[in-house]
Design an enzyme around this catalytic site. Structure first.
Site, mmCIF file in Angstrom:
data_model
loop_
_atom_site.group_PDB
_atom_site.id
_atom_site.type_symbol
_atom_site.label_atom_id
_atom_site.label_comp_id
_atom_site.label_asym_id
_atom_site.label_seq_id
_atom_site.Cartn_x
_atom_site.Cartn_y
_atom_site.Cartn_z
ATOM 1 N N LYS A 78 66.565 3.479 26.451
ATOM 2 C CA LYS A 78 66.733 2.054 26.735
ATOM 3 C C LYS A 78 65.584 1.285 26.107
ATOM 4 O O LYS A 78 64.470 1.804 26.001
ATOM 5 C CB LYS A 78 66.707 1.810 28.253
ATOM 6 C CG LYS A 78 67.368 0.527 28.681
ATOM 7 C CD LYS A 78 68.851 0.722 28.882
ATOM 8 C CE LYS A 78 69.529 -0.522 29.374
ATOM 9 N NZ LYS A 78 70.939 -0.303 29.678
ATOM 10 N N ASP A 115 72.594 -5.606 26.029
ATOM 11 C CA ASP A 115 72.338 -5.433 27.461
ATOM 12 C C ASP A 115 72.009 -6.824 27.996
ATOM 13 O O ASP A 115 72.339 -7.831 27.360
ATOM 14 C CB ASP A 115 71.177 -4.443 27.662
ATOM 15 C CG ASP A 115 71.098 -3.926 29.098
ATOM 16 O OD1 ASP A 115 71.918 -3.078 29.474
ATOM 17 O OD2 ASP A 115 70.217 -4.379 29.853
ATOM 18 N N GLY A 180 79.381 -11.078 41.732
ATOM 19 C CA GLY A 180 79.073 -11.379 40.335
ATOM 20 C C GLY A 180 80.344 -11.534 39.529
ATOM 21 O O GLY A 180 81.033 -10.555 39.257
ATOM 22 N N GLY A 182 80.893 -12.278 36.399
ATOM 23 C CA GLY A 182 80.488 -12.388 35.001
ATOM 24 C C GLY A 182 81.427 -11.662 34.056
ATOM 25 O O GLY A 182 82.634 -11.559 34.305
ATOM 26 N N VAL A 184 81.848 -8.588 33.409
ATOM 27 C CA VAL A 184 82.550 -7.433 33.995
ATOM 28 C C VAL A 184 83.311 -7.859 35.254
ATOM 29 O O VAL A 184 84.499 -7.542 35.415
ATOM 30 C CB VAL A 184 81.554 -6.295 34.346
ATOM 31 C CG1 VAL A 184 82.289 -5.141 35.026
ATOM 32 C CG2 VAL A 184 80.835 -5.808 33.099
ATOM 33 N N ALA A 259 79.888 -2.239 39.045
ATOM 34 C CA ALA A 259 79.347 -2.031 37.702
ATOM 35 C C ALA A 259 77.833 -2.077 37.619
ATOM 36 O O ALA A 259 77.253 -1.566 36.657
ATOM 37 C CB ALA A 259 79.909 -3.107 36.762
HETATM 38 N N1 LIG Z 1 78.597 -5.527 30.355
HETATM 39 C C1 LIG Z 1 78.724 -4.201 30.379
HETATM 40 O O1 LIG Z 1 79.432 -3.586 29.564
HETATM 41 C C2 LIG Z 1 78.019 -3.401 31.448
HETATM 42 C C3 LIG Z 1 78.016 -1.995 31.359
HETATM 43 C C4 LIG Z 1 77.397 -1.243 32.365
HETATM 44 C C5 LIG Z 1 76.768 -1.897 33.427
HETATM 45 N N2 LIG Z 1 76.761 -3.268 33.455
HETATM 46 C C6 LIG Z 1 76.084 -3.909 34.596
HETATM 47 O O2 LIG Z 1 77.035 -4.663 35.336
HETATM 48 C C7 LIG Z 1 76.428 -5.838 35.880
HETATM 49 C C8 LIG Z 1 77.189 -7.064 35.422
HETATM 50 O O3 LIG Z 1 77.183 -7.125 34.009
HETATM 51 P P1 LIG Z 1 77.827 -8.375 33.246
HETATM 52 O O4 LIG Z 1 77.879 -8.003 31.813
HETATM 53 O O5 LIG Z 1 79.079 -8.803 33.951
HETATM 54 O O6 LIG Z 1 76.691 -9.480 33.474
HETATM 55 P P2 LIG Z 1 76.893 -11.088 33.480
HETATM 56 O O7 LIG Z 1 75.526 -11.637 33.287
HETATM 57 O O8 LIG Z 1 77.978 -11.491 32.559
HETATM 58 O O9 LIG Z 1 77.387 -11.378 34.979
HETATM 59 C C9 LIG Z 1 76.561 -11.237 36.100
HETATM 60 C C10 LIG Z 1 76.979 -12.322 37.090
HETATM 61 O O10 LIG Z 1 76.285 -12.107 38.315
HETATM 62 C C11 LIG Z 1 75.901 -13.372 38.840
HETATM 63 N N3 LIG Z 1 74.810 -13.141 39.807
HETATM 64 C C12 LIG Z 1 73.496 -12.955 39.596
HETATM 65 N N4 LIG Z 1 72.853 -12.753 40.752
HETATM 66 C C13 LIG Z 1 73.789 -12.817 41.738
HETATM 67 C C14 LIG Z 1 73.761 -12.682 43.148
HETATM 68 N N5 LIG Z 1 72.621 -12.420 43.802
HETATM 69 N N6 LIG Z 1 74.919 -12.816 43.854
HETATM 70 C C15 LIG Z 1 76.076 -13.072 43.213
HETATM 71 N N7 LIG Z 1 76.164 -13.221 41.868
HETATM 72 C C16 LIG Z 1 75.043 -13.086 41.135
HETATM 73 C C17 LIG Z 1 75.533 -14.184 37.610
HETATM 74 O O11 LIG Z 1 75.572 -15.577 37.870
HETATM 75 C C18 LIG Z 1 76.635 -13.744 36.640
HETATM 76 O O12 LIG Z 1 77.801 -14.559 36.731
HETATM 77 C C19 LIG Z 1 74.965 -5.799 35.407
HETATM 78 O O13 LIG Z 1 74.193 -5.178 36.423
HETATM 79 C C20 LIG Z 1 75.012 -4.902 34.182
HETATM 80 O O14 LIG Z 1 73.776 -4.256 33.958
HETATM 81 C C21 LIG Z 1 77.386 -4.024 32.518
#
Ligand SMILES: NC(=O)c1ccc[n+]([C@@H]2O[C@H](COP(=O)([O-])OP(=O)(O)OC[C@H]3O[C@@H](n4cnc5c(N)ncnc54)[C@H](O)[C@@H]3O)[C@@H](O)[C@H]2O)c1
Length: 351
Positions: A78, A115, A180, A182, A184, A259
Site C-alpha cells: 500500500k 484509493d 456511506g 459513496g 461502493v 466494504a
Molecule cells: N472503491 C473500492 O473499490 C473499494 C474497494 C475496497 C474497499 N473499499 C472501502 O470501502 C469504503 C467506501 O469506499 P468508497 O469508494 O465508496 O468511498 P467514497 O468516498 O466514495 O464513499 C464513502 C462515503 O462515506 C461517507 N461517510 C464518511 N464518513 C461517514 C460516517 N461517519 N457515517 C456515514 N457516512 C460517512 C462519505 O460522505 C462518502 O459518501 C472505504 O472504506 C474504502 O476503503 C473501497
C-alpha cells in the site's frame, strides 16, 4: 515510526519527504510471497507522519491477506501520501509523478491503483512515468472504476452471510443498513433494493443520502443513530475504525458485512462481535471485488465472465470461513486469517 516498523513484520517500506508539497511519502510492501505487492495509493492528512506510515503498513498487511484469500497471484502492499492539506493542482501532480517514479524504481515489485482521494485520472498521471499503475481511465487503457465490482462482491457476501445466519439466502424484507452512500455504498444499496431488501442509508453528506432517497426510496438515518438502528445487516461502507468497544455494544444487528477497510479498531474487536452473537464478514474477504476487477482485467486478462465468477466466489469463500469458525469455536476474522496463512505457506500456484 521506529515502533511501527519494529512491530510490522513486512518486507520493506520506502519513505521520502516531498519538499514542495510538504507530504511524507510511504510505500509499504508487506509480502511478495504470492506475487508482486499490490495495493492502492491513499492521499490523506494525518496527525503525524508516523500515523501515515502506520496506516500504510496496516493496509499493506490486509492486502496480503486479501490477495491470498481471493486466490489472486499478488502480494500485499500500500502507498500513503501523507499530505498537509489540500494541494495546489500543479504541486499535487508533481507529487504524484514523484510517487510514480518511486513505484517504478521498485521494478514491478509493487503495483498501485486508486484509493482514498486518488482516482483513475491520478493513475493516468502515474502512468506517464511507470506502467505499474492499475485502474487507469478507460481512454488510457484501464478498466475503469473498481467500486461497482467491489459492491457486487459485497452483495454476494451479504447474501452468503444472511444464508448462514438465518438459514435462507432470501433478502426479501431483510433490513440492511448501508453506512456511506459513496462509490461502493450507492450501487450496493441499489442491488439490495432490487433483491427486495429494506435498505436504510446513512451518510455525513446529506446530498448523497437524498439522491438515494429520491431514486431508490431508501429509509434514511442520521449518522449519529447508525449504530443504534435495528437491522439484520449493518454494512459499513464509509471509513475504517468504526467498530470498537464503545460502538459494538450499541449494534442492533445480527450481521456486520460491508466494504470498509479495517472497520475493526483492533483485532480483538472480532472477538467482541462473536461474543455479542454478531456474524462478522472479515473486510479483506468481502471487499476483494475491487482487486478482482483491477487485477483480473488488467493483469490477468480475464473476461467479464471470469471476473463475475470470482465475485460470486466471495460468497462461497465466506460460507467456508463461517463453517470453519463455527467448527473451531474461533472468530470469523481468525478463520479467514488461517485460510490466508495456509495459502501463503504453500506459496504461489504454478502457472
Ligand atoms: N472503491 C473500492 O473499490 C473499494 C474497494 C475496497 C474497499 N473499499 C472501502 O470501502 C469504503 C467506501 O469506499 P468508497 O469508494 O465508496 O468511498 P467514497 O468516498 O466514495 O464513499 C464513502 C462515503 O462515506 C461517507 N461517510 C464518511 N464518513 C461517514 C460516517 N461517519 N457515517 C456515514 N457516512 C460517512 C462519505 O460522505 C462518502 O459518501 C472505504 O472504506 C474504502 O476503503 C473501497
Amino acid at each position: 515510526m521506529e515502533d511501527v516498523l519494529r512491530q510490522w513484520g513486512g518486507e520493506y517500506a520506502l519513505t521520502a519527504y516531498d519538499e514542495p508539497s510538504g507530504a511524507y511519502m510511504f510505500i509499504a510492501v508487506h509480502s511478495t510471497r504470492l506475487g508482486p505487492g499490490a495495493g492502492g495509493t491513499r492521499m490523506k492528512t494525518y496527525a503525524t507522519p508516523g500515523d501515515g506510515l502506520l496506516d500504510a503498513c496496516r493496509l499493506a498487511e490486509a492486502m496480503t491477506l486479501k490477495m491470498a484469500v481471493a486466490g489472486l497471484p499478488m502480494g500485499g502492499a500500500k502507498s500513503v501520501l501523507a499530505v498537509p492539506g489540500e494541494l495546489d493542482p500543479e504541486v499535487r501532480r508533481n507529487l504524484l509523478l514523484r510517487h510514480g517514479r518511486n513505484v517504478h524504481a521498485l521494478g514491478g515489485a509493487y503495483r498501485t491503483g486508486p484509493d482514498m482521494n486518488t482516482n483513475s485520472a491520478d493513475m493516468d498521471t502515474l502512468n506517464e512515468v511507470t506502467p505499474y499503475a492499475f485502474g487507469r481511465s478507460v481512454a488510457n487503457g484501464g478498466s475503469g472504476s473498481s467500486a461497482p465490482d467491489t459492491a457486487v462482491g459485497v452483495f454476494h457476501g451479504i447474501v452468503a452471510s444472511v444464508a448462514h445466519a438465518f438459514g435462507s439466502a432470501d433478502l426479501t424484507g431483510r433490513r440492511v443498513l448501508v453506512q456511506g452512500a459513496g462509490a461502493v455504498g450507492g450501487p450496493l444499496a441499489e442491488m439490495l433494493v432490487k433483491a427486495g431488501a429494506h435498505v436504510i442509508v446513512s451518510d455525513v453528506s446529506l446530498e448523497r443520502v437524498e439522491a438515494l432517497y429520491d431514486t431508490l426510496g431508501v429509509e434514511v438515518v442520521a449518522p449519529a443513530s447508525e449504530f443504534d438502528t435495528e437491522c439484520d445487516v449493518y454494512a459499513p461502507c464509509a471509513t475504517g475504525g468504526v467498530l470498537d468497544a464503545t460502538t459494538i455494544p450499541r449494534l442492533r444487528c445480527r450481521i456486520v458485512a460491508g466494504a470498509a477497510n479495517n472497520p475493526l479498531s483492533q483485532r480483538s474487536d472480532g472477538e467482541l462481535l462473536r461474543a455479542a452473537g454478531i456474524l462478522y464478514a472479515p473486510d479483506f474477504v468481502i471487499n476483494a471485488g475491487g482487486g478482482i476487477h483491477l487485477i483480473g482485467y488488467e493483469a490477468l486478462g480475464w473476461t467479464t465472465e471470469q471476473v463475475e465468477a470470482h465475485l460470486i466466489g466471495i460468497g462461497t469463500t465466506l460460507t467456508e470461513i463461517y463453517r470453519a469458525a463455527d467448527a473451531e469455536g474461533i472468530s470469523t476474522e481468525e478463520a479467514a486469517e488461517r485460510v490466508a496463512h495456509a495459502r501463503l505457506a504453500v506459496g504461489p500456484s504454478p502457472s
